[in-house]
Scaffold this motif. Structure first.
Motif, mmCIF file in Angstrom:
data_model
loop_
_atom_site.group_PDB
_atom_site.id
_atom_site.type_symbol
_atom_site.label_atom_id
_atom_site.label_comp_id
_atom_site.label_asym_id
_atom_site.label_seq_id
_atom_site.Cartn_x
_atom_site.Cartn_y
_atom_site.Cartn_z
ATOM 1 N N GLY A 49 35.169 45.386 41.535
ATOM 2 C CA GLY A 49 36.165 46.733 40.772
ATOM 3 C C GLY A 49 37.434 46.323 41.644
ATOM 4 O O GLY A 49 38.156 47.016 40.943
ATOM 5 N N LEU A 50 37.144 46.228 42.839
ATOM 6 C CA LEU A 50 38.428 46.550 43.816
ATOM 7 C C LEU A 50 39.443 45.391 43.471
ATOM 8 O O LEU A 50 40.681 45.761 43.048
ATOM 9 N N ALA A 57 46.909 47.100 38.287
ATOM 10 C CA ALA A 57 47.869 47.762 38.834
ATOM 11 C C ALA A 57 49.065 46.992 39.044
ATOM 12 O O ALA A 57 50.048 47.497 39.092
ATOM 13 N N ALA A 58 48.736 45.867 39.684
ATOM 14 C CA ALA A 58 49.855 44.907 39.972
ATOM 15 C C ALA A 58 50.774 44.553 38.816
ATOM 16 O O ALA A 58 51.978 44.114 38.872
ATOM 17 N N ALA A 61 49.811 48.344 34.959
ATOM 18 C CA ALA A 61 49.136 48.843 34.013
ATOM 19 C C ALA A 61 48.762 50.465 34.641
ATOM 20 O O ALA A 61 48.594 50.629 35.911
ATOM 21 N N ARG A 62 48.235 51.294 33.935
ATOM 22 C CA ARG A 62 47.724 52.585 34.218
ATOM 23 C C ARG A 62 46.215 52.317 34.857
ATOM 24 O O ARG A 62 45.511 51.979 33.825
ATOM 25 N N VAL A 63 45.823 52.530 35.815
ATOM 26 C CA VAL A 63 44.337 52.131 36.360
ATOM 27 C C VAL A 63 43.399 53.163 36.917
ATOM 28 O O VAL A 63 44.243 54.086 37.843
ATOM 29 N N VAL A 142 46.486 52.766 42.215
ATOM 30 C CA VAL A 142 45.323 52.878 41.377
ATOM 31 C C VAL A 142 45.045 54.626 41.616
ATOM 32 O O VAL A 142 45.025 55.195 42.800
ATOM 33 N N ASP A 143 44.685 55.091 40.387
ATOM 34 C CA ASP A 143 44.151 56.429 40.579
ATOM 35 C C ASP A 143 42.461 56.221 41.237
ATOM 36 O O ASP A 143 41.618 56.003 40.327
#
Length: 507
Positions: A49-50, A57-58, A61-63, A142-143
């Motif tokens: 996941g990480l 995100a790199a 993208a909205r993550v 990242v959110d």
């Protein structure tokens, strides 16, 4: 002679635990306002996941990353990192007891301070957690949401009452301990790899249920600290997936350390008497009772997919095997992918990370990367280590592939002799009639390091003939790989070539 002493400075433990908490799940963390729909929503903040969240995100993208418990997952919190710290400490104690092997007098009193060992483990775990701390994950764009994710339909999840919509999602929830069903075990109490690292005192005796990699690693480490350790393995073969000569070398090493191994032995009942745990076992119809202070279940892991409400998302799964995916890691819902222990047979950190990278490419970059294209090495971190990559001989034969094997025992390697680490070997399988590497097994003190060069060769299509031309630093134990390659290079040529050479030199 073994002694236990109070921790020199208990505040160190508090400090390390505080840093660990700040990294993995800060107190008072406030989940962000959703920026939906997310290009990629990731459930589970373990290795898979990480990696996926950061990579997505790199790309811009909205993550969203949702974690129910602690950042880092099994590997950081209960697996590779803390276990390797314990293994290294136990190895040092073993070397001190065997100092005369290295021409050094053995200390008269080797004092085991288990609390100090655990303090070091916590310090290392806290430090390793800094890279993927909550603050760093959020800083990467990242959110990060802490809470339990549950699918509500095919393109949305609920996280503790907050709905998050997504265009693509990744399930990377990892795995959990596989617990045996033994009458009386729950009442007696037991340890798993998820609770082992919480203990503060070394048990005087321990029964490990299961002779797989995890059970063997823990059994050897704790035995070296001075714990009487017993392995009860229900199968007739020790480490059944490994090559027999490799498993036998490890069995001999465990026996030298004092580990008692009982094969074909099944634990059938547990009771507590006088503060001791009495485990009733059956071996070939014979009933025996093993008295120990603690029990460790080390028989395997199951995908951690309960509570996700996968039915609402149209995602097929098997409770024992995990989420059903195709070779591109897509689930039966084409918007949702899976990676890591939640869906894969090989439950390794490196495999989880590799599968996560495949998902990012396939989900966000229109990629067509296949899981089956991966070359996956693995290692059992006992002493000696057992590392493997590619096919075993039995697998090659099942596929109708002719195999030729080159084996170099470590007692033929100068560095292994100087290190007094000659119990092991390098074994490389090639397709007969070529130099194509099909697989390899290495048994050595640092087999996990050595197998990487063979994995690289397989991925790059480098054969044994090329490896034979590579100059290896001398002296190293990796010289065993070069010697195996040289054995291939020295194979007698075909008859026609031998006749041609004879004619040439007879001129």
């Amino acid at each position: 002679m073994f002694h236990s002493y109070p921790l020199p400075n208990p505040s160190h433990v508090v400090a390390d635990d505080n840093e660990f908490g700040l990294n993995s799940r800060p107190a008072g963390w406030r989940n962000p306002q959703p920026r939906e729909p997310y290009h990629l929503l990731v459930i589970g903040a373990g290795p898979a996941g990480l990696v996926a969240a950061r990579a997505a995100a790199a790309l811009g993208a909205r993550v969203a990353l949702v974690e129910r418990h602690l950042l880092g997952g099994l590997s950081l919190n209960y697996g590779c990192v803390p276990s390797q710290a314990l293994i290294r400490s136990s190895r040092l104690y073993a070397e001190m007891r065997n100092a005369e092997v290295y021409g050094v007098r053995t200390p008269q009193a080797i004092e085991v301070d288990f609390q100090l060992v655990m303090e070091r483990m916590r310090r290392i775990r806290a430090r390793a957690g800094r890279v993927d701390s909550a603050r760093h994950v959020a800083a990467a764009g990242v959110d990060l949401f802490f809470g339990s994710a549950r699918f509500v339909n095919s393109d949305a999840v609920d996280v503790d009452g907050v709905r998050l919509r997504f265009k693509k999602a990744l399930i990377a929830t990892g795995s959990r301990s596989l617990l045996p069903t033994i009458p009386g075990l729950d009442d007696a109490g037991y340890l798993t790899n998820e609770t082992l690292f919480d203990i503060t005192a070394l048990p005087k005796s321990l029964l490990v249920i299961g002779g797989g990699p995890v059970g063997c690693q823990v059994a050897q480490a704790l035995c070296r600290f001075g714990c009487r350790t017993i392995i009860a393995h229900a199968e007739p073969l020790f480490l059944p997936k490994e090559e027999r000569d490799a498993a036998q070398l490890l069995a001999d090493a465990l026996a030298r350390d004092g580990v008692e191994t009982h094969l074909n032995t099944k634990a059938v009942n547990v009771r507590v008497e006088g503060g001791k745990k009495l485990v009733e076992t059956i071996n070939d119809g014979n009933v025996a009772t093993i008295e120990v202070d603690e029990i460790l279940t080390g028989i395997g892991r199951l995908p951690a997919i309960a509570g996700l409400n996968l039915e609402a998302a149209g995602v097929d799964y098997d409770p024992d095997r995990g989420i059903v995916v195709d070779d591109f890691l897509r689930t039966t819902n084409r918007l949702i992918f899976a990676a890591g222990d939640a869906c894969l047979e090989h439950m390794f950190t490196d495999t989880a990370e590799a599968s996560a990278r495949i998902v990012v490419r396939n989900a966000l970059c229109f990629g067509r990367v296949r899981l089956s294209a991966l070359t996956i090495p693995w290692c059992t971190y006992t002493d000696p280590e057992i590392a493997h990559v590619g096919l075993y001989v039995r697998q090659a034969r099942e596929r109708g592939i002719p195999v030729k094997t080159y084996t170099v025992p470590l007692h033929e390697i100068d560095r292994a002799l100087t290190d007094s680490e000659e119990n092991g070997f390098v074994k490389i399988h090639v397709q007969d009639g070529s130099d194509k590497i099909l697989g390899a097994t290495v048994v050595a003190r640092h087999a996990g390091e050595m197998i990487n060069s063979l994995s690289l060769a397989m991925v790059a299509g480098i054969g044994l003939s090329t490896i034979a031309q590579v100059i290896h630093a001398y002296p190293t134990q990796a010289e065993g790989i070069r010697k195996a390659a040289m054995a291939h290079a020295d194979t007698p040529p075909p008859r026609w070539m031998a006749l041609l050479r004879r004619w040439w030199f007879a001129r």
